[in-house]
Design an enzyme around this catalytic site. Structure first.
Site, mmCIF file in Angstrom:
data_model
loop_
_atom_site.group_PDB
_atom_site.id
_atom_site.type_symbol
_atom_site.label_atom_id
_atom_site.label_comp_id
_atom_site.label_asym_id
_atom_site.label_seq_id
_atom_site.Cartn_x
_atom_site.Cartn_y
_atom_site.Cartn_z
ATOM 1 N N GLU A 108 0.837 -1.210 0.000
ATOM 2 C CA GLU A 108 0.000 0.000 0.000
ATOM 3 C C GLU A 108 0.860 1.242 0.000
ATOM 4 O OE1 GLU A 108 -2.214 -0.100 3.637
ATOM 5 O OE2 GLU A 108 -2.713 -2.203 3.346
ATOM 6 N N LYS A 110 2.113 4.624 1.706
ATOM 7 C CA LYS A 110 2.220 5.158 3.066
ATOM 8 C C LYS A 110 1.833 6.629 2.984
ATOM 9 C CE LYS A 110 5.209 5.239 7.092
ATOM 10 N NZ LYS A 110 4.833 6.531 7.573
ATOM 11 N N ASP A 112 1.105 10.394 4.135
ATOM 12 C CA ASP A 112 1.849 11.252 5.057
ATOM 13 C C ASP A 112 0.928 12.290 5.688
ATOM 14 O OD1 ASP A 112 3.923 12.300 6.436
ATOM 15 O OD2 ASP A 112 4.821 13.361 4.751
ATOM 16 N N TYR A 222 -6.781 0.119 7.913
ATOM 17 C CA TYR A 222 -6.658 -0.963 8.894
ATOM 18 C C TYR A 222 -7.998 -1.144 9.606
ATOM 19 C CZ TYR A 222 -4.158 -3.709 12.511
ATOM 20 O OH TYR A 222 -3.701 -4.690 13.337
ATOM 21 N N LYS A 308 10.484 3.746 3.236
ATOM 22 C CA LYS A 308 10.363 5.189 3.010
ATOM 23 C C LYS A 308 11.048 5.579 1.710
ATOM 24 C CE LYS A 308 9.036 7.197 6.932
ATOM 25 N NZ LYS A 308 9.462 8.177 7.594
ATOM 26 N N CYS A 403 28.349 43.079 9.788
ATOM 27 C CA CYS A 403 27.071 43.137 9.087
ATOM 28 C C CYS A 403 27.299 43.470 7.607
ATOM 29 C CB CYS A 403 26.184 44.200 9.741
ATOM 30 S SG CYS A 403 24.656 44.456 8.841
ATOM 31 N N CYS A 406 25.817 47.157 6.965
ATOM 32 C CA CYS A 406 26.302 48.402 7.574
ATOM 33 C C CYS A 406 27.699 48.268 8.168
ATOM 34 C CB CYS A 406 25.317 48.887 8.640
ATOM 35 S SG CYS A 406 25.312 47.853 10.105
ATOM 36 N N CYS A 421 23.014 41.837 14.090
ATOM 37 C CA CYS A 421 23.683 43.117 13.881
ATOM 38 C C CYS A 421 23.100 44.057 14.940
ATOM 39 C CB CYS A 421 23.373 43.660 12.493
ATOM 40 S SG CYS A 421 23.824 45.401 12.360
ATOM 41 N N CYS A 427 21.312 50.512 10.628
ATOM 42 C CA CYS A 427 21.448 49.437 9.639
ATOM 43 C C CYS A 427 20.219 49.444 8.720
ATOM 44 C CB CYS A 427 21.590 48.117 10.386
ATOM 45 S SG CYS A 427 21.762 46.704 9.305
HETATM 46 S S1 IVH Z 1 -0.597 0.431 9.011
HETATM 47 C C1 IVH Z 1 0.042 -1.814 12.857
HETATM 48 N N1 IVH Z 1 -0.791 1.492 6.630
HETATM 49 O O1 IVH Z 1 2.500 5.234 9.212
HETATM 50 C C2 IVH Z 1 -0.005 -1.145 11.553
HETATM 51 N N2 IVH Z 1 0.098 2.815 8.392
HETATM 52 O O2 IVH Z 1 4.988 4.644 10.770
HETATM 53 C C3 IVH Z 1 -0.498 0.204 11.660
HETATM 54 N N3 IVH Z 1 0.647 5.112 7.740
HETATM 55 O O3 IVH Z 1 1.235 5.291 12.477
HETATM 56 C C4 IVH Z 1 -0.224 1.084 10.550
HETATM 57 N N4 IVH Z 1 0.038 4.934 5.635
HETATM 58 O O4 IVH Z 1 0.107 6.757 10.728
HETATM 59 C C5 IVH Z 1 -0.417 1.675 7.913
HETATM 60 N N5 IVH Z 1 -1.056 2.331 4.481
HETATM 61 C C6 IVH Z 1 -0.696 2.516 5.753
HETATM 62 C C7 IVH Z 1 -0.177 3.745 6.221
HETATM 63 C C8 IVH Z 1 0.202 3.845 7.550
HETATM 64 C C9 IVH Z 1 0.524 5.742 6.563
HETATM 65 C C10 IVH Z 1 1.214 5.725 8.953
HETATM 66 C C11 IVH Z 1 0.431 5.482 10.217
HETATM 67 C C12 IVH Z 1 1.371 4.830 11.178
HETATM 68 C C13 IVH Z 1 2.689 5.207 10.610
HETATM 69 C C14 IVH Z 1 3.728 4.179 10.980
#
Ligand code: IVH
Length: 666
Positions: A108, A110, A112, A222, A308, A403, A406, A421, A427
């Site tokens: 999946e 991740k 942010d 989740y 990451k 500076c 000046c 400064c 200045c």
């Molecule tokens: S699963 C036990 N899936 O990443 C598993 N987390 O560093 C729980 N996050 O605290 C997390 N995308 O805030 C999961 N597709 C995704 C995610 C995800 C972002 C975040 C989440 C978690 C943090 C972990």
């Protein structure tokens, strides 16, 4: 031991900056490396165990203003990886943990943002809680209810359990984020560094109307609870999708390490076109039974891991370092680099923050530097290729001693990272900055002048400080042949009108360090005129609500400076308001001094806002919620029973509208 202590201190400071102040001072990778190093050292030195070490807890985003709720199931975090080799290690560990059974990995995005736990009962959203410290989070239900993509009621006839939890990420889409920053820019407010901070600030707003306007979104990833329908993670998320939840569209099942790598490659392109920010991918063992047999560690599950993305980084050459002087005299070093394309824009300059930052990299002129844009707006230098230095590399970069504007020798105050400064009155950028502040909307509001005009008049020697504005004559500004007569007239008129600006704004306009709008108001009300304020001691200033040592010391230093005293005299001669008006004085008293008052319910004589203003006019403080510090509750009709009960329990005095007005003769 020294390294352990210094790592703990540094990580604590970074955690606080990140979770409390919404600032990331280092990259996630650097943070993880430091944490990892600390974990290693602590494992080698068990005698240094400290339950309060940053390794012993996950970061916290708890805010005092929200009700705190314990999570029924702790919200764990994920282990981070940054390389394919580490992903392969994870795959291997899972395979061994499952004794060679076949398994699938759900891949999946991740997302942010900010993690959130949503609780549904009987098909209705009943609670939304932030992750907090993993065990206890903030109840942000009111704000989450404003997010359009969060279903408040689930459709009938589906197989949702009577009670379940679904977790995901609250996000601010790029489009909303860019709009927000445009608005902030127009209003002269500091820009949000990235959508995560913006989402977090919005979700923690005390006013759900703010959250509603800001266009937040979610992705859910989740599903938890006893009666959830599927036996695999993927099936459960598909079920959640049927019930109306927004799940990541990019999800895919992988049957081998190669398929995982292919997903990583694809997503590294796809992510640049998504409407929301992502910072990696998450890999999860798909089968719930297998998840359970793999189990958890104290902080994260063994069945999942995050990979990451590297923030896009480019290498380029450092051509030169220049130093910029701001309104307060703070001097910022700026790297000028060979132009390089980064995240879609050409980057030429990056901030070097301060002297310590330059020292930390042992930066040399001509060095090859590594620049990233990450989620931040201002590009950052994250590394230097010392290995590429050769005969053409120049001398080490040294911080300016004088500076650049000046020539005055710079100073660095103890405990501060910045150089200043000290030539405040001579200045140019400091003088111009102070004049710009003086004329700004919330200060003297002379909107017929702008930064370019100020710059022009300053260069022509017409103004040297704010008092000179009041000596400008129309013929000075109209041009030799009077061609700018009209605009000159407008400008002089604007300056003239500022003579009526109330005392508290004059005080704010002076630009005394740390004296913002609110402090200026409190000081003006407490001391009533400039003479009293000028003679006040730090101790007297600190008697005023909201004025602490930092502000008090700054005011005393400013007022004690001979040049400032002379400036004040000239402003007085110019006819500025140096005292509260008769009307202000008659409206004010200290009848409510020391009172912290909660207003609750519906009123007949005045509106809530009027009561609020009344309380402040008479020296009281209006506070939002009942606590041990509350001294009085102004209770209208229909005050909530829970509030009433709380006030009674704490023994706080409760007054009705009529009683309140007559008791204090308001
Ligand atoms: S699963 C036990 N899936 O990443 C598993 N987390 O560093 C729980 N996050 O605290 C997390 N995308 O805030 C999961 N597709 C995704 C995610 C995800 C972002 C975040 C989440 C978690 C943090 C972990």
């Amino acid at each position: 031991m020294d390294e352990i202590l210094s790592l703990r201190a540094r990580l604590n400071a970074l955690n606080r900056a990140y979770y409390v102040d919404n600032q990331s001072l280092v990259s996630d990778q650097e943070f993880d490396e430091m944490m990892h190093r600390l974990e290693q050292l602590e494992a080698q030195h068990p005698e240094c165990y400290d339950p309060e070490s940053p390794t012993q807890r996950v970061g916290s985003d708890l805010t005092e203003e929200f009700r705190q709720v314990r999570h029924e199931r702790p919200m764990l975090s994920l282990g981070n990886t940054y390389s394919r080799a580490e992903v392969a290690d994870f795959y291997q560990r899972v395979s061994e943990g499952l004794s060679g059974q076949p398994f699938q990995i759900c891949c999946e995005m991740k997302f942010d943002g900010l993690s959130i736990s949503l609780i549904y009962k009987e098909g209705r959203l009943v609670r939304a809680v932030t992750r907090g410290d993993g065990s206890v989070g903030d109840d942000v239900t009111a704000n989450v209810r404003t997010i359009r993509s969060v279903p408040l009621v689930l459709p009938d006839g589906e197989d949702w359990p009577r009670e379940f939890e679904i977790r995901g990420e609250v996000l601010m889409p790029w489009q909303s984020f860019n709009r927000l920053n445009l608005e902030r820019e127009a209003q002269g407010e500091p820009l949000m560094a990235n959508p995560r901070n913006a989402a977090s600030g919005t979700l923690k707003s005390k006013n759900p109307a703010v959250a509603a306007q800001r266009g937040l979104d979610v992705r859910l990833y989740y599903l938890l609870g006893d009666g959830i329908p599927g036996r695999s993670h993927y099936d459960n998320l598909m079920a959640a999708k049927r019930w109306g939840f927004k799940v990541g569209e990019e999800m895919r099942l992988a049957h081998s390490l190669e398929e995982i790598y292919a997903f990583i490659d694809d997503m590294d392109h796809v992510r640049h076109h998504l409407p929301v920010a992502t910072d990696g991918i998450v890999l999860k063992v798909n089968d719930l039974g297998q998840q359970q047999s793999l189990g958890l560690t104290a902080k994260s599950p063994r069945w999942a891991i995050a990979y990451k993305f590297q923030a896009e980084m480019q290498e380029t050459r450092l051509l030169d370092v220049t130093f910029q002087v701001g309104r307060t005299g703070a001097v910022t070093p700026v790297a000028n680099m060979e132009p390089v394309l980064l995240g879609g824009t050409t980057v030429r300059r990056a901030t070097l923050n301060n002297e310590d930052f330059i020292r930390q990299f042992d930066l040399h002129m001509g060095d090859t530097v590594q620049v990233v844009k990450g989620g931040e707006i201002i590009p950052k230098i994250v590394g230097v290729r010392a290995d590429l230095r050769d005969g053409h590399t120049g001398a080490p970069v040294v911080f300016a001693t004088a500076c650049p504007e000046c020539g005055t020798p710079l100073v660095r105050f103890e405990g501060e990272a910045a150089h200043y400064c000290p030539n405040q009155t001579g200045c140019p950028p400091q003088i111009k900055g102070r004049i710009e502040h003086f004329i700004s909307r919330k200060a003297m509001n002379i909107d017929s002048l702008g930064p370019e005009t100020v710059d022009d008049y300053f260069r022509r020697g017409l103004i040297h400080d704010v008092a000179d504005l009041y000596r400008l004559r129309q013929e000075d500004l109209a041009g030799l042949t009077g061609e700018r007569m009209k605009s000159a007239q407008r400008i002089i008129q604007g300056i003239d009108q500022s003579r009526d600006v109330p005392f508290e704004r004059v005080l704010f306009a002076l630009g005394i360090r740390f004296v913002g709008e609110i402090a200026a108001k409190s000081l003006a009300r407490a001391f009533k005129d400039m003479d009293a304020l000028r003679e006040a001691t730090a101790a007297q200033l600190m008697q005023v609500d909201g004025i602490g040592e930092v502000i008090a010391t700054s005011v005393v230093a400013w007022m004690g400076d001979a040049a400032n005293r002379e400036l004040l005299e000239r402003l007085r001669q110019a006819g500025l308001r140096f005292a509260l008006s008769e009307q202000q004085l008659s409206q004010h008293s200290d009848r409510l001094a020391g009172q912290s008052i909660v207003i609750s319910g519906v009123f007949r004589h005045h509106s809530r806002d009027e009561y609020k203003a009344l309380i402040e006019q008479h020296g009281g403080k209006n506070v939002g919620s009942i606590s041990g510090k509350t001294t009085l509750v102004l209770a209208g009709e229909n005050m909530g029973p829970a509030k009433l009960e709380k006030a009674r329990k704490l023994g706080i005095r409760i007054l009705g509208e009529d009683e309140f007005l007559s008791m204090y003769s308001l």
